[in-house]
Each structure stands twice: as structure tokens, then as C-alpha cells.
Scaffold this active site. Structure first.
Site, PDB file in Angstrom:
ATOM      1  N   ARG A 176      13.208  16.850  -0.572  1.00  0.00           N
ATOM      2  CA  ARG A 176      13.594  17.602   0.632  1.00  0.00           C
ATOM      3  C   ARG A 176      15.114  17.647   0.639  1.00  0.00           C
ATOM      4  O   ARG A 176      15.774  16.611   0.707  1.00  0.00           O
ATOM      5  CB  ARG A 176      13.087  16.920   1.900  1.00  0.00           C
ATOM      6  N   GLN A 234       4.080  22.793   4.017  1.00  0.00           N
ATOM      7  CA  GLN A 234       3.746  23.045   5.417  1.00  0.00           C
ATOM      8  C   GLN A 234       2.739  24.190   5.518  1.00  0.00           C
ATOM      9  O   GLN A 234       1.749  24.121   6.250  1.00  0.00           O
ATOM     10  CB  GLN A 234       5.031  23.408   6.187  1.00  0.00           C
ATOM     11  N   ARG A 261      -1.345  18.212   7.091  1.00  0.00           N
ATOM     12  CA  ARG A 261      -0.317  18.055   6.057  1.00  0.00           C
ATOM     13  C   ARG A 261      -0.823  17.105   4.967  1.00  0.00           C
ATOM     14  O   ARG A 261      -0.647  17.342   3.773  1.00  0.00           O
ATOM     15  CB  ARG A 261       0.977  17.481   6.667  1.00  0.00           C
ATOM     16  N   CYS A 317       5.003  23.967  13.394  1.00  0.00           N
ATOM     17  CA  CYS A 317       5.115  22.996  12.296  1.00  0.00           C
ATOM     18  C   CYS A 317       5.638  21.655  12.788  1.00  0.00           C
ATOM     19  O   CYS A 317       5.439  20.643  12.126  1.00  0.00           O
ATOM     20  CB  CYS A 317       6.003  23.548  11.191  1.00  0.00           C
ATOM     21  N   ASP A 323       8.718  27.897  15.410  1.00  0.00           N
ATOM     22  CA  ASP A 323       9.458  26.765  14.837  1.00  0.00           C
ATOM     23  C   ASP A 323      10.764  26.668  15.633  1.00  0.00           C
ATOM     24  O   ASP A 323      11.096  27.575  16.404  1.00  0.00           O
ATOM     25  CB  ASP A 323       9.713  27.045  13.337  1.00  0.00           C
ATOM     26  N   HIS A 347       9.261  26.112   2.707  1.00  0.00           N
ATOM     27  CA  HIS A 347       8.526  24.881   3.049  1.00  0.00           C
ATOM     28  C   HIS A 347       7.049  25.084   2.670  1.00  0.00           C
ATOM     29  O   HIS A 347       6.166  25.145   3.537  1.00  0.00           O
ATOM     30  CB  HIS A 347       8.692  24.616   4.550  1.00  0.00           C
TER      31      HIS A 347
HETATM   32  N1   CP Z   1       6.886  19.795   9.757  1.00  0.00           N
HETATM   33  C1   CP Z   1       7.628  18.933   9.065  1.00  0.00           C
HETATM   34  O1   CP Z   1       7.956  19.133   7.886  1.00  0.00           O
HETATM   35  O2   CP Z   1       7.950  17.785   9.745  1.00  0.00           O
HETATM   36  P1   CP Z   1       9.014  16.690   9.287  1.00  0.00           P
HETATM   37  O3   CP Z   1      10.350  17.358   9.259  1.00  0.00           O
HETATM   38  O4   CP Z   1       8.921  15.605  10.314  1.00  0.00           O
HETATM   39  O5   CP Z   1       8.643  16.196   7.914  1.00  0.00           O
HETATM   40  N1  NVA Z   2      12.875  25.055  10.075  1.00  0.00           N
HETATM   41  C1  NVA Z   2      12.802  23.643  10.316  1.00  0.00           C
HETATM   42  C2  NVA Z   2      11.503  23.089   9.836  1.00  0.00           C
HETATM   43  C3  NVA Z   2      11.288  21.624  10.125  1.00  0.00           C
HETATM   44  C4  NVA Z   2      10.006  21.118   9.559  1.00  0.00           C
HETATM   45  C5  NVA Z   2      13.970  22.961   9.621  1.00  0.00           C
HETATM   46  O1  NVA Z   2      14.264  23.298   8.466  1.00  0.00           O
HETATM   47  O2  NVA Z   2      14.588  22.075  10.220  1.00  0.00           O
END
Ligand code: CP
Ligand code: NVA
Length: 313
Positions: A110, A140, A300, A272, A232, A137
Site C-alpha cells: 500500500r 477493495q 475483504r 469502502c 468514499d 484499489h
Molecule cells: N477500505 C480500506 O481499504 O480500508 P483501510 O484503509 O482501513 O485498509
Molecule cells: N480513497 C481512499 C480509500 C481508503 C480505503 C483513500 O485512498 O484514502
């Protein structure tokens, strides 16, 4: 238990690298894994396998669902955070990839730049999984599609309306919905639409599956007849300094009970998470749809178990 064919050793970085059948196969496997796990079955599909997870950004769901999912498959996982090594700073991405490949059987990343994950994968001899970048993502969206299937028992004839910032989640939703033949409308303020290349990729996939892809700035028009309404956060991780300004720009791009009146009768809301209630969704609408939203969060794990079990050699 059979995993999805021909995926061993493959990276899971971009949804468009997989055929519709492969993605549907992963959803089918996730359903099977969910059933078996809930029935207390011991699954040893990844016995003695090790997963390394690197995070440059915070996470609750992604970290937990990968760690616990890996344990449920008989494997182990190890988390490295940015305060220990900053990807590409302490040493090159190429060397980090080659070291992790010597120890582990797969790696999740990530981070900010999508190109860093692609670069890592070039030098990695083990499968690399995109656990969120600024561009996409995909894990997700696999959980989201699993939730959609559990709710409607089909992917056919459905419309998903995404409202808010055209971000990483939106980009992946476009490709994911296109692959599964779901119509998708992204409703975003002018200047905050999804990534142009990602829209083109999704449209190309949609030509084969028949799904309709639309981008609009009008919330009421966009949600007409939607079976799934998705949102989101208005400011993603890394955009914290824009959060205040974005509250004004996005104020009309909120899921609330009034907007939901324009959707199909059987519609659900997905998010999400994490959610900023009072911004992209009202507390009232969130609580009305909490079952779907937290089932989505739970999914997930099963979606990722299916991915890991299929790609790890
Ligand atoms: N939805 C999601 O990816 O959550 P986190 O950022 O908590 O991993
Ligand atoms: N768009 C958000 C998604 C979090 C799971 C971010 O990147 O912070």
C-alpha cells in the site's frame, strides 16, 4: 479445494490484467471460502507460506483482512510500516523487492505512486498484490463485487452509481463493473472525475461485456435507477491538506435519504470505509445500510483469501 486456474505466480496489481472469467472465478472461490470458514473448516491451502505486507499509509481493514485471512489459510504474515523503511528511500525499490522475494511467498504493498508497485513487481520473483495506490484499489473492488453478488444473486442488469471524488476506488470500480457487465455511473464535481486512462480502459472492457459507463456531475440524474449507490471519502490519504476546501466543493455530492429516493426500489449503499459521516454520507443513511456496509468490510477477507490462494505458488 480448487483455486482459480492459471493464476499461480501472477501479480494482482490491476483488475484489467485479468479476464472477466478469472475475476468471476475468484468471486466464486471467495464464496466457497466464506462458507467453509464460517462452518469452522480448517483450510490449509497456504500452509507454511509467508506473506509480507508493506504499508506507506494507514490501514485497518486491509491489514486485518490480509493477516487474518492468511492465518485462516494456514499461512503467516509480517507487516512492515513506513516508519521502519520508507519504500525507495532506505534502499532502492529493486533491492527491497529482491530481498523480500528471498524470504516470502507473496507481498502486498500500500503506497502512494502506482508506478512504485509496478517497479517493485518488475524485480520481485514472488506475486505482488496492490493493497491501494493513489491510482487504484483492486482488492477493495473484489470485496464489493462479492457483496453485490451475495445481495442480488447476479451481476446481470445491475447499475452502480458512485458519488463523490473520482479517486482510486472509483478508478477500480469502473474496471471492475465493466468486467462483470454492471452498468456504472460516476457522479463527480467537474475537475474531480476519475482518471482519464482508467475510464478508457474500462470502456474498452465494457465493449465486450455490454456494460454502460457514464460520467456525470449531476447527482439526481446519476443515481436514477441505481441498485447500488457507493461513496468514499472526499479527501483520500495524502490529500489531508485539501480536506477543508473539498468540503465546499463536494457538499452536493452526499448520499442521503433524499437522494436515495431516486434509486431503484431494492437499492443498497456501499462504502469502502473509513466513513466521514456528515460529509459523503449522512449518519442516518449510513445506519440504514450498515448491514451491507459492514458485510462489505467483512468480505475483504474472503475476496483476498481467494486471490492469495490462487496466486501463491
Ligand atoms: N477500505 C480500506 O481499504 O480500508 P483501510 O484503509 O482501513 O485498509
Ligand atoms: N480513497 C481512499 C480509500 C481508503 C480505503 C483513500 O485512498 O484514502
Amino acid at each position: 479445494m480448487k483455486t482459480v486456474k492459471n493464476l499461480k505466480g501472477k501479480d494482482f496489481i490491476n483488475l484489467e490484467d485479468f479476464s472477466s472469467d478469472e475475476l468471476k472465478g475468484l468471486i466464486k472461490l471467495a464464496i466457497e471460502l466464506k462458507k467453509k470458514t464460517k462452518n469452522g473448516k480448517n483450510l490449509d491451502l497456504l500452509k507454511n507460506k509467508n506473506l509480507v505486507m508493506y504499508f506507506s499509509k494507514p490501514s485497518l481493514r486491509t491489514r486485518l483482512s490480509f493477516e487474518i485471512g492468511m492465518a485462516k489459510l494456514g499461512g503467516k504474515s509480517y507487516v512492515i510500516k513506513q516508519d521502519e523503511i520508507i519504500l525507495g528511500k532506505r534502499e532502492s525499490i529493486e533491492d527491497t523487492a529482491r530481498v523480500i522475494s528471498k524470504h516470502a511467498d507473496a507481498v502486498t504493498i500500500r503506497t502512494f505512486a502506482h508506478s512504485d508497485v509496478e517497479q517493485f513487481a518488475k524485480f520481485s520473483s514472488i506475486p505482488v498484490v496492490n493493497a491501494l495506490t493513489d491510482l487504484s484499489h483492486p482488492c477493495q473492488i473484489m470485496a464489493d463485487l462479492l457483496t453485490v453478488y451475495e445481495t442480488f444473486k447476479t451481476f446481470k442488469g445491475l447499475k452502480l452509481a458512485y458519488i463523490g471524488d473520482g479517486n482510486n476506488v472509483t478508478n477500480s470500480l469502473l474496471t471492475g463493473c465493466a468486467s462483470f457487465g454492471i452498468d456504472i455511473t460516476a457522479i463527480c464535481p467537474n475537475g474531480y472525475e476519475p482518471n482519464g486512462d482508467e475510464i478508457l480502459k474500462a470502456k474498452k472492457i465494457a465493449e465486450k461485456t455490454g456494460s454502460k459507463i457514464e460520467i456525470t456531475s449531476d447527482p439526481v440524474v446519476g443515481v436514477q435507477g441505481a441498485n447500488i449507490v457507493y461513496t468514499d471519502v472526499w479527501a483520500s490519504m495524502g490529500q489531508e491538506n485539501e480536506a477543508e476546501a473539498r468540503k465546499e466543493i463536494f457538499k452536493n455530492y452526499q448520499i442521503n435519504n433524499e437522494l436515495m429516493k431516486n434509486t431503484a426500489g431494492n437499492s443498497i449503499v456501499l462504502h469502502c470505509l473509513p466513513a466521514h459521516k456528515g460529509q459523503e454520507i449522512t449518519e442516518e443513511t449510513f445506519e440504514l445500510h450498515a448491514n451491507s456496509i459492514f458485510n462489505q468490510a467483512e468480505n475483504r477477507m474472503y475476496a483476498q483469501m481467494a486471490i492469495l490462494a490462487s496466486i501463491i505458488k
